[in-house]
Enzyme design. Structure first.
Site, PDB file in Angstrom:
ATOM      1  N   SER A   5       5.171 -11.225  -2.904  1.00  0.00           N
ATOM      2  CA  SER A   5       4.158 -10.809  -3.877  1.00  0.00           C
ATOM      3  C   SER A   5       3.892  -9.319  -3.761  1.00  0.00           C
ATOM      4  CB  SER A   5       2.848 -11.566  -3.632  1.00  0.00           C
ATOM      5  OG  SER A   5       1.801 -11.032  -4.422  1.00  0.00           O
ATOM      6  N   TYR A   9      -4.116 -14.051   1.294  1.00  0.00           N
ATOM      7  CA  TYR A   9      -2.905 -14.305   0.507  1.00  0.00           C
ATOM      8  C   TYR A   9      -1.858 -13.213   0.747  1.00  0.00           C
ATOM      9  CZ  TYR A   9       0.001 -15.057  -3.676  1.00  0.00           C
ATOM     10  OH  TYR A   9       1.045 -15.275  -4.530  1.00  0.00           O
TER      11      TYR A   9
END
Length: 252
Positions: free
Chosen positions: A142, A157
């Site tokens: 990501s 995250y």
């Protein structure tokens, strides 16, 4: 026929990667958790275009189920492709969660760790004996793990995805003795089901994100799915241990 295993293939990036690979003549084993209808839709799309696919249930946050999943993969390879091995692995399945640092609970942290880091680690370990020498792996990371992608609320995250970037390099180093390449893709903001279909629920967010993106829009699943297929293909045979940002120039 070459065969790929793609986790989280019932929607979004995983679904796109499955369809893209199938269009290049690769058989696909895709996994789903909860969204069986989406997985069957992926299979139907692939079959309609002349490809072959099988959907299997898998919760990547439950590593104790991985041996049984491996048995299901062995059966699918034998029954569908008359093979006992596969060529490509895409560790794509994930979970989204946004909370400021001070509001993140241990339960939130542990769930993200199980799904985003522990899952890919031990699923790859479980499946690796079935992978052919000269195969390839792509991990979906990501932009939240990159400097340009830092946003408040993604500390847990982003940390897990950052760990997956590091794991990608270690996999590439250790698996190179078998000629297995390992890379990762770091999507920017992409229109997927993550965050409970956030873009469907909050479409007013899109113009602001597009304005921060050099190419002037948010990402679509095919933008990333095509990049994954490219990294698994022969044209990327000399690329390994890389994390490729696929963001359209977010915050460029």
């Amino acid at each position: 026929m070459r065969v790929a295993i793609i986790t989280g293939g019932s929607s979004g990036i995983g679904q796109s990667a499955a369809v893209q690979l199938a269009q290049h003549g690769t058989g696909v084993i895709l996994t789903f958790q909860g969204n069986e209808a989406g997985a069957l839709d992926t299979v139907a799309t692939i079959e309609k275009r002349g490809g072959t696919a099988v959907a299997l249930p898998l919760d990547v946050g439950r590593s104790e189920t991985f041996p049984a999943f491996r048995d299901s993969v062995v059966a699918a390879l034998r029954d569908t492709w008359q093979r006992d091995s596969f060529d490509f692995l895409v560790n794509n399945a994930g979970a989204g969660h946004m909370a400021l640092f001070e509001d993140t609970t241990e339960e939130d942290f542990d769930r993200l760790a199980r799904v985003l880091l522990k899952g890919p680690y031990f699923l790859t370990q479980t499946l690796l004996p079935l992978m052919v020498d000269g195969g390839a792996i792509v991990n979906t990371t990501s932009s939240s793990a990159r400097i340009v992608g830092l946003e408040p609320g993604y500390s847990a995250y982003g940390s897990m995805k950052g760990g997956l970037v590091v794991l990608t390099r270690y996999m590439a180093k250790e698996f190179s003795k078998r000629g297995i390449r390992v890379n990762s893709v770091s999507p920017g903001v992409t229109r997927t089901r993550i965050g409970d279909n956030a873009f469907e629920r909050f479409p007013d967010l899109i113009p602001g994100i597009a304005a921060r993106t050099a190419l002037g829009r948010i990402g679509e699943p095919d933008d990333v799915g095509m990049a994954i297929a490219m990294l698994l293909g022969e044209e990327s045979r000399w690329i390994t241990a890389q994390d490729i940002e696929v963001s359209g120039g977010y915050d460029l």
